[in-house]
Design an enzyme around this catalytic site. Structure first.
Site, PDB file in Angstrom:
ATOM      1  N   HIS A 213      34.645  12.744  65.879  1.00 49.68           N
ATOM      2  CA  HIS A 213      33.645  12.663  66.364  1.00 49.68           C
ATOM      3  C   HIS A 213      33.114  11.112  66.970  1.00 49.68           C
ATOM      4  CE1 HIS A 213      30.890  11.212  62.870  1.00 49.68           C
ATOM      5  NE2 HIS A 213      31.991  11.435  62.114  1.00 49.68           N
ATOM      6  N   THR A 252      41.899  27.671  56.167  1.00 48.77           N
ATOM      7  CA  THR A 252      42.467  28.081  57.352  1.00 48.77           C
ATOM      8  C   THR A 252      41.852  26.886  58.533  1.00 48.77           C
ATOM      9  OG1 THR A 252      41.943  30.284  57.013  1.00 48.77           O
ATOM     10  CG2 THR A 252      41.523  29.855  59.312  1.00 48.77           C
ATOM     11  N   CYS A 338      19.331   4.293  55.055  1.00 50.26           N
ATOM     12  CA  CYS A 338      18.307   5.178  54.443  1.00 50.26           C
ATOM     13  C   CYS A 338      19.369   6.241  53.880  1.00 50.26           C
ATOM     14  CB  CYS A 338      17.210   5.540  55.049  1.00 50.26           C
ATOM     15  SG  CYS A 338      15.595   5.187  54.615  1.00 50.26           S
TER      16      CYS A 338
HETATM   17  C1  LIG Z   1      34.913   3.255  59.522  1.00 51.22           C
HETATM   18  C2  LIG Z   1      34.604   4.601  59.072  1.00 51.22           C
HETATM   19  N1  LIG Z   1      35.229   5.366  58.327  1.00 51.22           N
HETATM   20  C3  LIG Z   1      34.855   6.520  57.954  1.00 51.22           C
HETATM   21  C4  LIG Z   1      34.081   7.316  58.510  1.00 51.22           C
HETATM   22  C5  LIG Z   1      33.540   8.507  57.852  1.00 51.22           C
HETATM   23  O1  LIG Z   1      34.108   9.390  59.101  1.00 51.22           O
HETATM   24  P1  LIG Z   1      33.658  11.144  59.008  1.00 51.22           P
HETATM   25  O2  LIG Z   1      32.273  11.003  59.407  1.00 51.22           O
HETATM   26  O3  LIG Z   1      34.657  11.684  59.886  1.00 51.22           O
HETATM   27  O4  LIG Z   1      33.741  11.581  57.623  1.00 51.22           O
HETATM   28  C6  LIG Z   1      33.150   6.540  59.316  1.00 51.22           C
HETATM   29  C7  LIG Z   1      32.191   7.357  60.107  1.00 51.22           C
HETATM   30  O5  LIG Z   1      31.085   7.092  59.459  1.00 51.22           O
HETATM   31  C8  LIG Z   1      33.445   5.364  59.905  1.00 51.22           C
HETATM   32  O6  LIG Z   1      32.670   4.509  60.630  1.00 51.22           O
END
Ligand SMILES: Cc1ncc(COP(=O)(O)O)c(C=O)c1O
Length: 388
Positions: A213, A252, A338
């Site tokens: 994402h 799955t 927050c």
């Molecule tokens: C550097 C970093 N690591 C880990 C994450 C966590 O990713 P996910 O939302 O796919 O769990 C994020 C997202 O906020 C991130 O920016």
């Protein structure tokens, strides 16, 4: 993506938090909710094979983005899961092999909370963890790491591109140090993959987490790269069950999301240098306009070694908590998050040595694939007016 619709809804400048799904990604995913709904584990029929083929293709696309082999990619529920898996999967493996041997892990004070908190949990399980300080740009320095290494150090984990300040850590250099000491190097590359050149194999990385994402793919799917050779990295599963993902991550598979991740990765790989240049120009444009409009504005993080799409700024004397409600529909994020209703001061900004007052006057602005100069000009104008 219809940018007009986006503009009517405001100006989204929080691409580090998440990105909209690219229309090409959405289009590719759609049939896998409908006619191609099969379970890739159903080895006995057409529906299963179609799903299995789609997953195989997506795995190759995702592997290619980071210079890995398909067999080194395990799909997860996102980077949070991948990060947790590295820590707990390794502890479990090491304890299984040598129950009485002490374990030492090294990380830094500016990691994502999914590393910070998992490492804190590891400490409660009896693992020795060093959270290394970073320099004022947010980079962990090689000498600091070298001094922290102990005979029983088993893992180093460092964020590649910092999600708050955009600073890039010298991961290839750290990888060489880790290799010299036969220590696994894990990097949280969630903000790096798809944005800067990443080649896990050539750069000597052992484990790498990333997520769909953040690169215009869907939420709820990510990957863990596990190096298969020189060294062959061994982790215990985090989730046990039906044996999917070579028995390492049962459950799955989320086929539509995986298909989307694959296409998102392919688009990023094909456009990496053009998009890097475009985002860098937009970011520099924004920074110039901000300096013209707001005297005293300061940049946090590294001036040059930074992600192409991110700015983190301090507006001395202006608490972002008060400014944010006046920003109308501009999507940015603050130096304080927050979480559960209470304001939490960013551990990343305090990790740079910033005082709490300045942290509370800080904003993260991140641009993306559909940001325009016109949007940035309007955003700067609104921000400037909000300070009056
Ligand atoms: C550097 C970093 N690591 C880990 C994450 C966590 O990713 P996910 O939302 O796919 O769990 C994020 C997202 O906020 C991130 O920016």
């Amino acid at each position: 993506m219809d940018t007009k619709v986006q503009q009517d809804k405001g100006i989204y400048l929080d691409y580090n938090a998440t990105t909209p799904v690219d229309p090409k990604v959405f289009q590719a995913m759609e049939p896998y909710f409908k006619e191609f709904f099969g379970n890739p584990a159903s080895a006995g029929h057409h529906w299963g094979w179609l799903a299995e083929n789609a997953v195989t293709k997506a795995r190759a696309q995702v592997a290619s983005l980071i210079g890995a082999k398909s067999s080194e990619i395990i799909f997860t529920g996102g980077a949070t899961e991948s990060n947790n898996w590295v820590i707990f999967g390794l502890i479990s493996k090491l304890r299984e092999e040598n129950p009485n041997e002490p374990i030492h892990f090294i990380t830094s004070t500016v990691e994502h909370s999914s590393i910070m908190k998992a490492m804190a949990a590891a400490q409660k399980m009896g693992v020795e963890v060093d959270f290394l300080p970073v320099n004022s740009f947010g980079q962990v320095e090689i000498e600091t790491i070298r001094k922290a290494i102990k005979p029983h150090t088993k893992l180093m984990s460092f964020i590649w591109v910092n999600n708050e300040i955009g600073t890039i850590n010298p991961i290839p250099e750290i990888a060489r140090l880790a290799k010299d000491h036969k220590i696994y190097l894990h990097t949280d590359a969630t903000q790096a993959a798809g944005k800067i050149p990443v080649n896990a194999t050539e750069m000597g990385i052992d484990l790498m987490s990333f997520s769909a994402h953040k690169i215009y793919g869907p939420k709820g799917v990510g990957a863990l790269f596990i190096r298969s050779k020189d060294p062959k990295v061994q982790l215990n599963p985090l989730i046990y069950g039906g044996g999917q993902e070579r028995g390492l991550r049962s459950g799955t598979l989320n086929v539509p999301a995986i298909v989307g991740f694959g296409v998102a990765a392919e688009i990023c790989e094909q456009n990496l240098s053009a998009e890097f240049a475009k985002l860098t120009n937009l970011r520099e444009f924004l920074w110039t306009k901000l300096q013209d409009a707001i005297p005293g504005v300061r940049l946090n993080g590294h001036p040059t070694e930074r992600a192409p799409n991110n700015l983190n700024i301090t507006l001395p004397g202006f608490k972002t908590e008060q400014i944010l409600p006046r920003l109308q529909k501009i999507g940015v994020s603050t130096g304080s998050a927050c979480g559960t209703g209470a304001m939490v001061v960013s551990h990343v900004l305090t990790g740079l040595g910033m005082n709490v007052d300045d942290v509370q006057c800080s904003l993260r602005i991140s641009v993306g694939r559909w940001t325009t100069e016109e949007e940035l000009l309007r955003a700067v104008e609104i921000l400037k007016n909000s300070l009056r």
